[in-house]
Write an enzyme that holds these catalytic residues in place. Structure first.
Site, PDB file in Angstrom:
ATOM      1  CB  CYS A 330     -28.543 -58.311 -11.863  1.00 50.68           C
ATOM      2  SG  CYS A 330     -28.245 -57.892 -13.555  1.00 50.68           S
ATOM      3  NE  ARG A 425     -32.269 -51.945 -18.675  1.00 50.81           N
ATOM      4  CZ  ARG A 425     -31.272 -51.840 -19.546  1.00 50.81           C
ATOM      5  NH1 ARG A 425     -31.014 -50.696 -20.114  1.00 50.81           N
ATOM      6  NH2 ARG A 425     -30.534 -52.866 -19.849  1.00 50.81           N
TER       7      ARG A 425
END
Ligand code: XMP
Length: 509
Positions: A330, A425
């Protein structure tokens, strides 16, 4: 300190796994006796509190089958056409352990020479083949002893054992406990090494070999109880994207149609997976699915606040994913400057969950079994991405670099994954040509780590060890018993192997 006292004293510092250690407590629990079951809802009950992430380099049918056989849950990703995802779910729900569901067959009009050529061309290690006609009906069994050079010219139809002389099992008889049924078959028919499975119309539906069944029955004692639904099918979930129309509103018909197809395949739960779950759009999506499917288990997220958990609970979610930016691939915190270190996020989320009576799932940032123990002092289950991406059950290409074998692992917010479909998303539209997609994840490699059975075996062993240290016979007691201490940088250093030359990597991953 208790969680409440500890986090109050450390406010407003955000803490994550390595900032904290758990204190040992008086214990009468041996690690092997620590019970790791958890529930996400009335229907979704797991033997281990571990879920494989809905990422396109982590969970498709193969991973989900292996997860459920180990007592956990796989969430099939949504970076594929909806109909493909439904097929992946069907593969898991129709999986019968020990049964080869698409055995290689031959036609009766071939000759033995053709079969020999096939074996050579495909490098098959077996020489016994079910014989089926053009409609897929079983007409015979060609045994290895007939597949010889000297019979090359013989038609399969003449060499095979005829249908009338083959013992078969009905697929219905395997519904409840296929391994026990196969075991009974081989015990009853001494000398037969292949069990053919047929449906009511005599279509071939599978094949089991005695050696596979023997291996599974010897392993069975060591394996955890598989996660199954009320009809003995393996449990599986699927991620849902908030699909939108051109005007930005939710495409309700498409979403409902997709979920209906998943439900028709007996899906156990759906996950509304987004980077920012505390939003009107995700709330609307959860309400839409909840209204249309009152009994379906819904996971939603991600959030990092008590208010976020309460909001999604009010919209109808049963379990809420917690985590923004802790994941190994991430970059949300770097790109957006947003996110709360994971253990603090779990603590505030746990308070919200308690208020609403819902479950929370720790999603991202777990790199070792000790992190799982810490996460489960606050959460009901964990989601793993990077720790499972190197398993052979994960999708993705294997590549060799300098003699080492790697598998691809990429964030669903990486440019490549978003272009393949996951842009929604992250609040983007992959087809929007006017705006650039901003990546919130990277593309990476993981060293291949062997089978999921082995990886989970290590992780669950570590979890049970932690439970033993805390005198916790089950996960609710672990949550109740946990006492935390802040770790200094020197304490951190002390926690990992130090002042030695390591011969072999020892910290389990
Ligand atoms: P681990 O640490 O287990 O994390 O590899 C997996 C979780 O990370 C989330 N995820 C992302 N988060 N950008 C993000 O900020 C991304 O590209 C991305 N892809 C996955 C997700 O929650 C997953 O379960």
């Amino acid at each position: 300190q208790t969680a409440d006292a500890f986090f109050a004293a450390n406010r407003p510092v955000g803490l994550t796994f390595d900032d904290v250690s758990l204190a040992t407590l008086y214990s009468e629990i041996l690690p092997k006796d620590a019970e790791t079951s958890t529930t996400l809802s009335e229907q979704v009950r797991l033997s281990i509190p571990i879920i494989s992430s809905d990422m396109d380099t982590v969970t498709e049918a193969r991973m989900a089958i292996a997860m459920a056989l180990n007592g956990g849950l796989g969430l099939i990703h949504y970076n594929m056409p909806a109909r493909e995802q439904v097929k992946e779910v069907a593969r898991v729900k129709r999986h019968i352990h020990g049964l080869i569901q698409d055995p290689i067959t031959v036609r009766p009009d071939l000759h033995i020479g053709d079969v020999l050529d096939l074996i050579e061309a495909k490098n098959y290690e077996f020489r016994t083949f079910p014989v089926v006609n053009e409609k897929g009906k079983l007409v015979g069994l060609l045994s290895g002893s007939s597949v010889r050079e000297r019979y090359r010219a013989k038609p399969v139809a003449e060499a095979m054992t005829a249908r009338a002389d083959i013992h078969t099992v009905s697929v219905d008889a395997l519904k409840n406990d296929p391994i026990a049924a196969a075991d009974a078959f081989f015990t009853q028919h001494v000398g037969i090494h292949k069990m053919l499975v047929v449906d009511n119309d005599d279509h071939l539906r599978g094949l089991a070999t005695i050696s596979d069944i023997e291996r599974i029955t010897t392993e069975a004692g060591s394996r955890r109880k598989a996660a199954r639904d009320a009809d003995f099918r393996l449990i599986v979930g699927a991620a849902l994207a908030p699909v939108r129309q051109a005007d930005g509103s939710l495409d309700r018909d498409r979403i409902i149609d997709h979920v209906s197809q998943l439900v028709a395949e007996h899906i156990d739960c759906v996950a509304v997976s987004t980077a920012h779950g505390h939003t009107a759009g995700v709330g609307d999506m959860v309400r839409l699915v909840r209204d249309a499917f009152p009994h379906l288990t819904i996971i939603a997220g991600n959030v990092t606040s008590g208010a976020g958990v309460e909001y999604l609970a009010d919209c109808g979610a049963n379990a809420i994913k917690v985590g923004q930016g802790p994941g190994s691939i991430c970059t949300t915190r770097i790109v957006a400057g947003v996110g709360i270190p994971q253990l603090t996020a779990l603590h505030v989320a746990a308070n919200g969950a308690r208020a609403k009576g819902v479950k929370i799932i720790a999603d991202g940032g777990i790199t070792k079994s000790g992190d799982i123990v810490k996460a489960l002092t606050l959460a009901d289950a964990v989601i793993l991405g990077g720790l499972l991406a190197g398993c052979r059950e994960a999708p993705g290409e294997i590549m060799e670099i300098n003699g080492k074998i790697y598998k691809q692992y990429r964030g669903m917010g990486s440019l490549a994954a978003m272009k393949d479909g996951s842009a929604a998303r992250y609040g983007h539209n992959k087809d929007d040509k006017t705006r650039k997609l901003t990546a919130e994840g990277i593309e990476a490699l993981k060293e291949v780590s062997g089978s999921l059975d082995d990886v989970l075996g290590n992780l669950v062993g570590g979890l049970q060890s932690g439970m033993g240290y805390l005198g916790a016979g089950n996960l609710p007691t672990l949550r109740q018993n946990a006492r935390y201490i802040r770790v200094s940088p020197a304490g951190q250093k002390e926690s990992t192997p130090h002042d030695v030359i390591e011969i072999k990597a020892g910290v389990s991953s």
